[in-house]
Design an enzyme around this catalytic site. Structure first.
Site, short mmCIF file in Angstrom:
data_model
loop_
_atom_site.label_atom_id
_atom_site.label_comp_id
_atom_site.label_asym_id
_atom_site.label_seq_id
_atom_site.Cartn_x
_atom_site.Cartn_y
_atom_site.Cartn_z
N ASP A 174 -6.72 4.27 3.78
CA ASP A 174 -5.28 4.08 3.87
C ASP A 174 -4.56 4.57 2.61
O ASP A 174 -3.41 5.00 2.67
CB ASP A 174 -4.95 2.60 4.11
CG ASP A 174 -5.45 2.12 5.45
OD1 ASP A 174 -5.75 2.97 6.32
OD2 ASP A 174 -5.55 0.90 5.66
N GLY A 175 -5.24 4.51 1.48
CA GLY A 175 -4.63 4.94 0.23
C GLY A 175 -4.24 6.41 0.22
O GLY A 175 -3.28 6.79 -0.46
N ASN A 234 4.54 1.04 1.97
CA ASN A 234 4.01 -0.30 2.26
C ASN A 234 4.92 -1.40 1.74
O ASN A 234 5.54 -2.12 2.52
CB ASN A 234 2.61 -0.46 1.65
CG ASN A 234 1.51 -0.30 2.68
OD1 ASN A 234 1.77 -0.05 3.85
ND2 ASN A 234 0.28 -0.41 2.25
N ASP A 249 4.65 -17.12 -7.77
CA ASP A 249 3.95 -15.98 -8.37
C ASP A 249 4.71 -14.68 -8.18
O ASP A 249 4.43 -13.70 -8.88
CB ASP A 249 2.55 -15.85 -7.77
CG ASP A 249 1.57 -16.83 -8.39
OD1 ASP A 249 1.96 -17.52 -9.36
OD2 ASP A 249 0.43 -16.93 -7.91
#
Length: 429
Positions: free
Chosen positions: A174-175, A270, A300
């Site tokens: 996917d990268g 994304n 966070d």
């Protein structure tokens, strides 16, 4: 060289209906426009019956006999029909960008086979990133050296290839698709992604039959899904201390603090992630929607994602999974210090803005698809809207079937052992 690609969808353009409001003489009846589907591929159809469950009707913009929606060409709502999204070429494609995952020995042979097929069989102009060819396993191959001399090379952030590439082929996970998206800040050529990585949620093609599959794409026989991107603008406040000097060069003061603003823009496929970085304190950032403060994130961090990104970091943080065709932006808190802070989905047309709260104890950090990580200080801002330039991702079958196949194969969605059948004898007990 034929530079630039012209790609379009085989679908009728969307036309807004206008409120006629006139009466038919002699009948006293209000005349209304015929309701039509915005993305219907059949011009002869006179009914609104659906031939497939994939078809989505266009919203009607007339309400009753007198009311209608104010026509705004910049805010026309489309409900896309996934079944009608087909790739076609205005001109035959002549150039292709091949993106290979770096430092992966298992991809060397597929990469060489594909490049030989594209150059020798299909007579395509092949673009390859320069650092890919610097791999000793490629540069040291004398037999493959004759092929590499025909390649056009480029360097990321230095060479602009946006008007030179007709379509893209990705080899990896996917990268590689995320990386391909980052190379194009405006219009993106169609992307064909082969699953040669680990997860492969966004890479539906298998390399075993690459020749026939690539041939179909070149011939324009393929379905595509438009993966929306986020247009992100980061404004950073730079504070500098400058000494005041007179005409003779004598320092008058130790220095006045002056500020200047620096703007950076990114296209994100994304998600945008704002987190607390290395600090042990809670992240404390304000979230604005169309100029109005809607909440302060204490935790966070927060994830702002596209529907494509909903199956990435967002789903790990508890968000829902959204099909890429749904026009939306997702806001997902990361470990919020509140039991009631749940992920939300907002319309794709809104503008989000994220800033450090004035009483925040520490700075924040932001990253875009896991890259370009940078610190966000007081006075800095992150503005996020839906980009006008989606990524046209080529499907193996169609947008809906490919998505559910990825859910099942990659994420094992709703995998459970089947409940045993209950017989009539068992019911007695």
């Amino acid at each position: 060289m034929d530079a630039g690609q012209e790609v379009r969808l085989e679908a009728a353009p969307y036309c807004c209906s206008t409120c006629d409001g006139g009466e038919v003489p002699g009948h006293g009846m209000v005349r209304r426009n015929r309701k039509t589907r915005s993305l219907s591929t059949s011009s002869a159809s006179s009914s609104s019956e659906r031939t497939q469950s994939l078809h989505g009707p266009s919203p009607v913009t007339t309400f009753g006999p007198k009311a209608c929606m104010l026509q705004n060409p910049h805010a026309v709502m489309h409900i896309q029909d996934p079944a009608s999204q087909r790739l076609t070429w205005n001109k035959p494609p002549k150039s292709v960008l091949v993106i290979k995952k770096i430092r992966d020995a298992s991809l060397l042979q597929p990469f060489k086979e594909l490049c030989i097929f594209l150059t020798e069989v299909k007579n395509m102009i092949v673009y390859v990133e320069k650092k890919v060819l610097e791999d000793p396993a490629i540069s040291g191959d004398e037999n493959f050296g004759a092929i590499t001399k025909k390649f056009c090379t480029f360097r990321e952030d230095l060479d602009d290839i946006s008007n030179r590439v007709d379509f893209i082929i990705c080899l990896g996970g996917d990268g590689t698709l995320l990386y391909a998206s980052s190379l194009f800040q405006e219009s993106v050529p169609p992307v064909m992604a082969f699953h040669l990585g680990s997860l492969g949620f966004l890479t539906p093609f298998k390399f075993d039959t690459y020749q026939s599959q690539v041939t179909q794409i070149i011939e324009g026989n393929a379905a595509i899904v438009l993966r929306s991107r986020l247009k992100v603008r980061v404004m950073k406040e730079n504070w500098e201390k400058k000494a005041r000097v007179d005409e003779k060069g004598i320092i008058l003061t130790n220095g006045d603090i002056e500020s200047s603003r620096k703007a950076m823009q990114y296209q994100v496929l994304n998600e945008v992630v704002v987190d607390r970085g290395p600090s042990s304190y809670l992240s404390n950032v304000d979230l604005f929607l169309d100029g109005h403060l809607i909440t302060t994130v204490q935790g966070d961090g927060v994830i702002v994602s596209t529907p494509t990104g909903s199956t990435a970091y967002a789903v790990a943080a508890g968000a829902s999974m959204i099909h890429p065709n749904v026009p939306a932006i997702m806001i997902t808190p990361i470990c919020p210090h509140s039991l009631s802070f749940r992920p939300i989905v907002v319309p794709a047309g809104v503008e989000l803005k994220i800033m450090l709260s004035c009483d925040a104890r520490n700075t924040a950090w932001v990253s875009f698809d896991g890259r370009k990580r940078q610190e966000i200080c007081h006075g800095d801002s992150i503005t996020i809207t839906t980009s006008c330039f989606p990524v046209p991702s080529i499907c193996f079958r169609d947008p809906v079937n490919d998505w559910f196949e990825s859910l099942a194969q990659c994420l094992h969605w709703n995998v459970r052992k089947k409940q045993n059948y209950l017989s009539s004898e068992d019911e007695e007990f």
